[in-house]
Design a protein around this motif. Structure first.
Motif, PDB file in Angstrom:
ATOM      1  N   TRP A  99      71.568  22.100  44.068  1.00  0.00           N
ATOM      2  CA  TRP A  99      71.441  22.874  43.096  1.00  0.00           C
ATOM      3  C   TRP A  99      71.927  24.370  43.117  1.00  0.00           C
ATOM      4  N   PHE A 100      72.383  24.776  41.822  1.00  0.00           N
ATOM      5  CA  PHE A 100      72.409  26.226  41.740  1.00  0.00           C
ATOM      6  C   PHE A 100      71.473  26.665  40.895  1.00  0.00           C
ATOM      7  N   THR A 101      71.313  28.251  40.869  1.00  0.00           N
ATOM      8  CA  THR A 101      70.265  28.791  40.036  1.00  0.00           C
ATOM      9  C   THR A 101      70.515  28.409  38.541  1.00  0.00           C
ATOM     10  N   GLU A 102      69.499  28.732  37.882  1.00  0.00           N
ATOM     11  CA  GLU A 102      69.761  28.780  36.211  1.00  0.00           C
ATOM     12  C   GLU A 102      70.700  29.889  35.841  1.00  0.00           C
ATOM     13  N   PHE A 103      71.617  29.650  34.849  1.00  0.00           N
ATOM     14  CA  PHE A 103      72.417  30.439  34.363  1.00  0.00           C
ATOM     15  C   PHE A 103      71.838  31.882  34.103  1.00  0.00           C
ATOM     16  N   LYS A 104      72.775  32.855  34.422  1.00  0.00           N
ATOM     17  CA  LYS A 104      72.236  34.158  34.416  1.00  0.00           C
ATOM     18  C   LYS A 104      73.615  35.088  33.497  1.00  0.00           C
ATOM     19  N   LYS A 105      73.118  35.556  32.517  1.00  0.00           N
ATOM     20  CA  LYS A 105      74.209  36.177  31.421  1.00  0.00           C
ATOM     21  C   LYS A 105      74.792  37.444  32.411  1.00  0.00           C
ATOM     22  N   THR A 106      76.193  37.575  31.963  1.00  0.00           N
ATOM     23  CA  THR A 106      76.884  38.686  32.769  1.00  0.00           C
ATOM     24  C   THR A 106      77.169  39.738  31.674  1.00  0.00           C
ATOM     25  N   LYS A 107      77.592  40.906  31.736  1.00  0.00           N
ATOM     26  CA  LYS A 107      78.272  42.113  30.976  1.00  0.00           C
ATOM     27  C   LYS A 107      79.458  42.030  30.872  1.00  0.00           C
ATOM     28  N   GLY A 108      80.317  41.352  31.793  1.00  0.00           N
ATOM     29  CA  GLY A 108      81.771  41.659  31.830  1.00  0.00           C
ATOM     30  C   GLY A 108      82.366  41.230  30.528  1.00  0.00           C
ATOM     31  N   PRO A 109      83.566  41.526  30.407  1.00  0.00           N
ATOM     32  CA  PRO A 109      84.451  41.223  29.122  1.00  0.00           C
ATOM     33  C   PRO A 109      84.310  39.701  28.913  1.00  0.00           C
ATOM     34  N   ALA A 110      84.450  38.730  29.869  1.00  0.00           N
ATOM     35  CA  ALA A 110      84.601  37.546  29.591  1.00  0.00           C
ATOM     36  C   ALA A 110      83.180  36.716  29.237  1.00  0.00           C
ATOM     37  N   ARG A 111      82.224  37.469  29.757  1.00  0.00           N
ATOM     38  CA  ARG A 111      80.840  37.077  29.426  1.00  0.00           C
ATOM     39  C   ARG A 111      80.461  35.639  29.876  1.00  0.00           C
ATOM     40  N   MET A 112      81.102  35.072  31.066  1.00  0.00           N
ATOM     41  CA  MET A 112      80.672  33.789  31.714  1.00  0.00           C
ATOM     42  C   MET A 112      79.350  33.948  32.360  1.00  0.00           C
ATOM     43  N   TYR A 113      78.799  33.023  32.386  1.00  0.00           N
ATOM     44  CA  TYR A 113      77.231  32.855  33.039  1.00  0.00           C
ATOM     45  C   TYR A 113      77.710  32.840  34.642  1.00  0.00           C
ATOM     46  N   GLU A 114      76.695  33.389  35.210  1.00  0.00           N
ATOM     47  CA  GLU A 114      76.749  33.507  36.658  1.00  0.00           C
ATOM     48  C   GLU A 114      75.370  32.662  37.345  1.00  0.00           C
ATOM     49  N   VAL A 115      76.064  31.718  38.464  1.00  0.00           N
ATOM     50  CA  VAL A 115      75.063  30.862  39.280  1.00  0.00           C
ATOM     51  C   VAL A 115      75.144  31.244  40.707  1.00  0.00           C
ATOM     52  N   GLN A 116      74.224  30.978  41.236  1.00  0.00           N
ATOM     53  CA  GLN A 116      74.099  31.061  42.989  1.00  0.00           C
ATOM     54  C   GLN A 116      73.712  30.017  43.302  1.00  0.00           C
ATOM     55  N   LYS A 117      73.814  29.806  44.721  1.00  0.00           N
ATOM     56  CA  LYS A 117      73.330  28.516  45.480  1.00  0.00           C
ATOM     57  C   LYS A 117      71.876  28.822  45.385  1.00  0.00           C
ATOM     58  N   PRO A 155      65.234  19.232  32.088  1.00  0.00           N
ATOM     59  CA  PRO A 155      64.035  18.738  31.333  1.00  0.00           C
ATOM     60  C   PRO A 155      63.642  19.663  30.106  1.00  0.00           C
ATOM     61  N   PRO A 156      63.392  18.827  29.093  1.00  0.00           N
ATOM     62  CA  PRO A 156      62.867  19.598  27.846  1.00  0.00           C
ATOM     63  C   PRO A 156      61.892  20.907  28.259  1.00  0.00           C
ATOM     64  N   GLY A 157      62.003  22.059  27.402  1.00  0.00           N
ATOM     65  CA  GLY A 157      61.341  23.379  27.468  1.00  0.00           C
ATOM     66  C   GLY A 157      61.832  24.069  28.533  1.00  0.00           C
ATOM     67  N   THR A 158      62.845  23.849  29.482  1.00  0.00           N
ATOM     68  CA  THR A 158      63.411  25.069  30.166  1.00  0.00           C
ATOM     69  C   THR A 158      64.211  25.796  29.342  1.00  0.00           C
ATOM     70  N   THR A 159      64.812  27.061  30.005  1.00  0.00           N
ATOM     71  CA  THR A 159      65.473  28.036  29.413  1.00  0.00           C
ATOM     72  C   THR A 159      66.896  27.582  28.597  1.00  0.00           C
ATOM     73  N   PHE A 160      67.676  26.677  29.721  1.00  0.00           N
ATOM     74  CA  PHE A 160      68.735  26.310  29.353  1.00  0.00           C
ATOM     75  C   PHE A 160      68.660  24.810  29.249  1.00  0.00           C
ATOM     76  N   PRO A 161      69.455  23.968  28.426  1.00  0.00           N
ATOM     77  CA  PRO A 161      69.568  22.709  28.374  1.00  0.00           C
ATOM     78  C   PRO A 161      70.275  22.072  29.462  1.00  0.00           C
ATOM     79  N   VAL A 162      71.126  22.857  30.365  1.00  0.00           N
ATOM     80  CA  VAL A 162      71.841  22.273  31.394  1.00  0.00           C
ATOM     81  C   VAL A 162      71.790  23.090  32.854  1.00  0.00           C
ATOM     82  N   ARG A 163      72.094  22.642  33.870  1.00  0.00           N
ATOM     83  CA  ARG A 163      72.155  23.290  35.123  1.00  0.00           C
ATOM     84  C   ARG A 163      73.021  22.905  35.844  1.00  0.00           C
TER      85      ARG A 163
END
Length: 160
Positions: A81-99, A47-55
């Protein structure tokens, strides 16, 4: 279900994407299905107003209500659902999600398929060097944390 994807950029052509929610084959009941269950992970419009446009969500069932129960013009999807995206610090910088869980159970929702934007690829986050050989249909039973693979195709790379 097949989705026609319209990328958010003029640089990419439209493409088709397939979302699957297929149970394991039960030979006497559903003999034509594959042996392994297939429950795709998808990006769902937030929905509009959330941190990320997708989940991220995992599609467990695709269905349409009969007209005598309720008039709903589009098919529906039952997703976990999975959780909202969490930024990672690894070299790939992929987002992390959890159940996503509520009271110990997976968070789930029924939503119109029009909110599903495309499939997405998740990579399990494992600890240490020992990643046991796990059958593909058991990956989501074994792990709770995943990386969202934005390198899987150009559309993901540009839009995530």
């Amino acid at each position: 279900m097949v989705l026609d994807i319209q990328p958010g950029t003029l640089l990419l052509p439209p493409f088709r994407d397939r979302v699957r929610a297929t149970p394991a084959r039960v030979s006497k009941i559903l003999p034509r299905l594959g042996k392994l269950p297939l429950f795709d992970t998808v990006l769902v419009q937030n929905p509009p107003g959330t941190t990320f446009p997708v989940r991220v969500a995992q599609v467990r069932l695709l269905f349409q209500l009969p007209s005598y129960i309720a008039h709903h013009p589009t098919p529906l999807a039952y997703v976990e659902w999975f959780t909202e995206f969490k930024k990672t610090k690894g070299p790939a910088r992929m987002y992390e999600v959890q159940k996503a869980r509520q009271s110990g159970k997976r968070s789930a929702e029924i939503l119109p398929i029009s909110r599903i934007l495309r499939t997405c690829h998740l990579i399990p986050k494992w600890e240490g060097d020992n990643m046991d050989a796990i059958p593909p249909d058991k990956i989501f039973d074994k792990y709770d944390t995943y990386y969202v693979n934005d390198f899987v195709d150009l559309h993901s790379y540009i839009n995530l």
